[in-house]
Design an enzyme around this catalytic site. Structure first.
Site, mmCIF file in Angstrom:
data_model
loop_
_atom_site.group_PDB
_atom_site.id
_atom_site.type_symbol
_atom_site.label_atom_id
_atom_site.label_comp_id
_atom_site.label_asym_id
_atom_site.label_seq_id
_atom_site.Cartn_x
_atom_site.Cartn_y
_atom_site.Cartn_z
ATOM 1 N N GLU A 57 56.662 94.161 63.596
ATOM 2 C CA GLU A 57 57.043 94.529 64.954
ATOM 3 C C GLU A 57 56.585 93.448 65.919
ATOM 4 O O GLU A 57 55.538 92.814 65.712
ATOM 5 C CB GLU A 57 56.437 95.878 65.338
ATOM 6 C CG GLU A 57 56.964 97.016 64.478
ATOM 7 C CD GLU A 57 56.366 98.369 64.806
ATOM 8 O OE1 GLU A 57 56.986 99.385 64.440
ATOM 9 O OE2 GLU A 57 55.273 98.421 65.417
ATOM 10 N N CYS A 64 54.440 89.272 72.543
ATOM 11 C CA CYS A 64 53.284 89.625 71.717
ATOM 12 C C CYS A 64 53.765 89.623 70.268
ATOM 13 O O CYS A 64 54.428 90.568 69.837
ATOM 14 C CB CYS A 64 52.742 90.995 72.127
ATOM 15 S SG CYS A 64 51.291 91.517 71.198
ATOM 16 N N CYS A 85 47.870 94.229 58.069
ATOM 17 C CA CYS A 85 46.615 93.588 58.460
ATOM 18 C C CYS A 85 45.526 93.988 57.485
ATOM 19 O O CYS A 85 45.461 95.140 57.038
ATOM 20 C CB CYS A 85 46.231 93.999 59.883
ATOM 21 S SG CYS A 85 44.749 93.168 60.504
ATOM 22 N N CYS A 90 40.328 97.611 61.131
ATOM 23 C CA CYS A 90 39.628 98.137 62.299
ATOM 24 C C CYS A 90 39.929 99.632 62.411
ATOM 25 O O CYS A 90 41.090 100.054 62.329
ATOM 26 C CB CYS A 90 40.064 97.409 63.563
ATOM 27 S SG CYS A 90 39.643 95.651 63.563
ATOM 28 N N CYS A 135 42.666 101.039 64.974
ATOM 29 C CA CYS A 135 43.961 100.350 65.082
ATOM 30 C C CYS A 135 44.929 100.847 64.012
ATOM 31 O O CYS A 135 44.600 100.870 62.817
ATOM 32 C CB CYS A 135 43.748 98.843 64.939
ATOM 33 S SG CYS A 135 45.275 97.877 64.975
ATOM 34 N N GLY A 139 48.373 91.779 62.392
ATOM 35 C CA GLY A 139 47.704 90.763 61.591
ATOM 36 C C GLY A 139 46.561 90.053 62.305
ATOM 37 O O GLY A 139 46.396 90.158 63.518
ATOM 38 N N GLU A 140 45.770 89.315 61.527
ATOM 39 C CA GLU A 140 44.666 88.512 62.030
ATOM 40 C C GLU A 140 45.086 87.045 62.048
ATOM 41 O O GLU A 140 45.254 86.419 61.000
ATOM 42 C CB GLU A 140 43.430 88.696 61.131
ATOM 43 C CG GLU A 140 42.309 87.699 61.338
ATOM 44 C CD GLU A 140 41.842 87.567 62.782
ATOM 45 O OE1 GLU A 140 41.960 86.462 63.349
ATOM 46 O OE2 GLU A 140 41.360 88.574 63.348
ATOM 47 N N SER A 171 44.533 85.863 69.701
ATOM 48 C CA SER A 171 43.533 86.925 69.705
ATOM 49 C C SER A 171 43.023 87.172 68.290
ATOM 50 O O SER A 171 43.807 87.429 67.376
ATOM 51 C CB SER A 171 44.136 88.222 70.267
ATOM 52 O OG SER A 171 43.197 89.280 70.204
ATOM 53 N N CYS A 221 48.676 98.405 72.695
ATOM 54 C CA CYS A 221 47.616 97.792 71.899
ATOM 55 C C CYS A 221 47.091 98.775 70.857
ATOM 56 O O CYS A 221 46.720 99.908 71.178
ATOM 57 C CB CYS A 221 46.492 97.343 72.829
ATOM 58 S SG CYS A 221 45.134 96.535 71.978
#
Length: 335
Positions: free
Chosen positions: A87, A101, A108, A112, A115, A154-155, A186, A328
């Protein structure tokens, strides 16, 4: 078929055997303009366009759903060539500025606790051309974009090479020519990646998802803390700000009764004091499957007041894109 959305002019000329070499620059410019077929490349001969159709592909992925929030937020659900789904989100601020974004991974691995994307696990990292395609799909839907943030699924530090290539393509003067000053990455706090980005570039703004500076609580909420302890993370952030001359943003998703206490505020003050940062506070966005609640307005404003009294630069963000699962922490949420 060769994916070409993230090939530079000289790479296009070599890979596609384009002669003379300036044809690579022509194709590159067309890609940056957002064309979706070779027939739209009107300054190329019909013969060359037919040749390109046989060897290259402009889009490996496709938009399978477009969701729009009344606040102007747009979420695209994109299906990749191997049928994985990602997405990407278009955000518009009060001044009309448009920000892409974008995701850098399908799923991911950070897990977390607050999330939605972190609950999916990691399928794979995206290729540079898939990242560029996300941006181009958003521009087709929303018009010219002003900024790009690697803040989707994702990171980013786990796919930094692909992000580097995508940024090189999107900022190239002969293509899309996006300003490097309008790019933000980020991270959940991967220390090695912060140093690497500071030392090797590309130069961009950095945001760190801190959430809390209470070490035991952060370890519960963000497993990344285990290998990236807060004291070392603080040093890395200070290094980045000093090396690049760019203020770093600390982000915190505020959860009701979890990280909004006076003690949590004091931990954040201690962490942020003496380094060049601003703080973005984001009231947690609901995800039905997760055991958290939204903070009250009173909780949020009290937390802000404590930080501001300590002399910190603080912004309390507003909710955007909630109705389409684009806020977010909500990406990957069923809509």
């Amino acid at each position: 078929m060769i994916p070409i959305a993230a090939l530079l002019p000289e790479e296009l000329a070599f890979t596609l055997s384009l002669t003379p070499a300036f044809r690579g620059k022509q194709v590159f410019k067309w890609i940056g303009s957002g064309v979706e077929s070779f027939d739209q490349m009107t300054n190329l001969s019909t013969q060359l366009r037919e040749q390109l159709k046989q060897t290259a592909v402009l889009r490996t992925s496709k938009v399978t759903k477009i969701l729009k929030d009344p606040d102007g937020t747009i979420k695209l659900q994109i299906t990749l060539a191997d049928n994985l789904a990602i997405e990407t989100v278009l955000l518009t601020d009060a001044h009309g500025r448009k920000t892409a974004c974008v995701s850098c991974q399908a799923g991911c691995a950070m897990h977390c606790a607050f999330c939605q994307t972190g609950q999916l696990g990691l399928a794979r990292s995206l290729h540079p051309y898939e990242i560029v395609e996300e941006f181009l799909f958003l521009e087709k839907e929303a018009g010219t974009l002003d900024n790009i943030v690697f803040m989707g699924m994702g990171e980013p530090m786990q796919n930094l090479d692909a992000i580097r290539k995508a940024v090189t393509v999107l900022t190239h003067k002969d293509g899309r020519a996006l300003s490097g000053r309008r790019i933000t990455l980020s991270t959940s706090g991967v220390i090695k990646g912060i140093y690497e980005l500071a030392d090797k570039g590309p130069l961009m703004r950095l945001a760190v998802s801190l959430t809390t500076a209470d070490a035991p609580l952060r370890a519960q909420l963000m497993p990344v803390t285990q290998g990236n302890p807060l004291p070392e993370l603080r040093k890395a952030i200070d290094y980045y700000a000093t090396k690049t001359g760019k203020r770093v943003t600390l982000e915190a998703a505020l959860m009701g009764g979890v990280n909004t206490s006076d003690e949590s505020a004091r931990h954040m003050i201690e962490f942020a004091k003496g380094i060049d940062v601003n703080i973005n506070l984001i009231p947690w966005n609901p995800v039905a499957e997760l055991p958290f609640t939204q903070p009250t307005n009173a909780e949020c404003h009290h937390f802000v007041q404590i930080l501001e009294k300590a002399g910190l630069n603080v912004t309390l963000r507003t909710h955007r894109g909630r109705s389409v699962g684009a806020a977010c922490g909500q990406l990957g949420k069923t809509t």
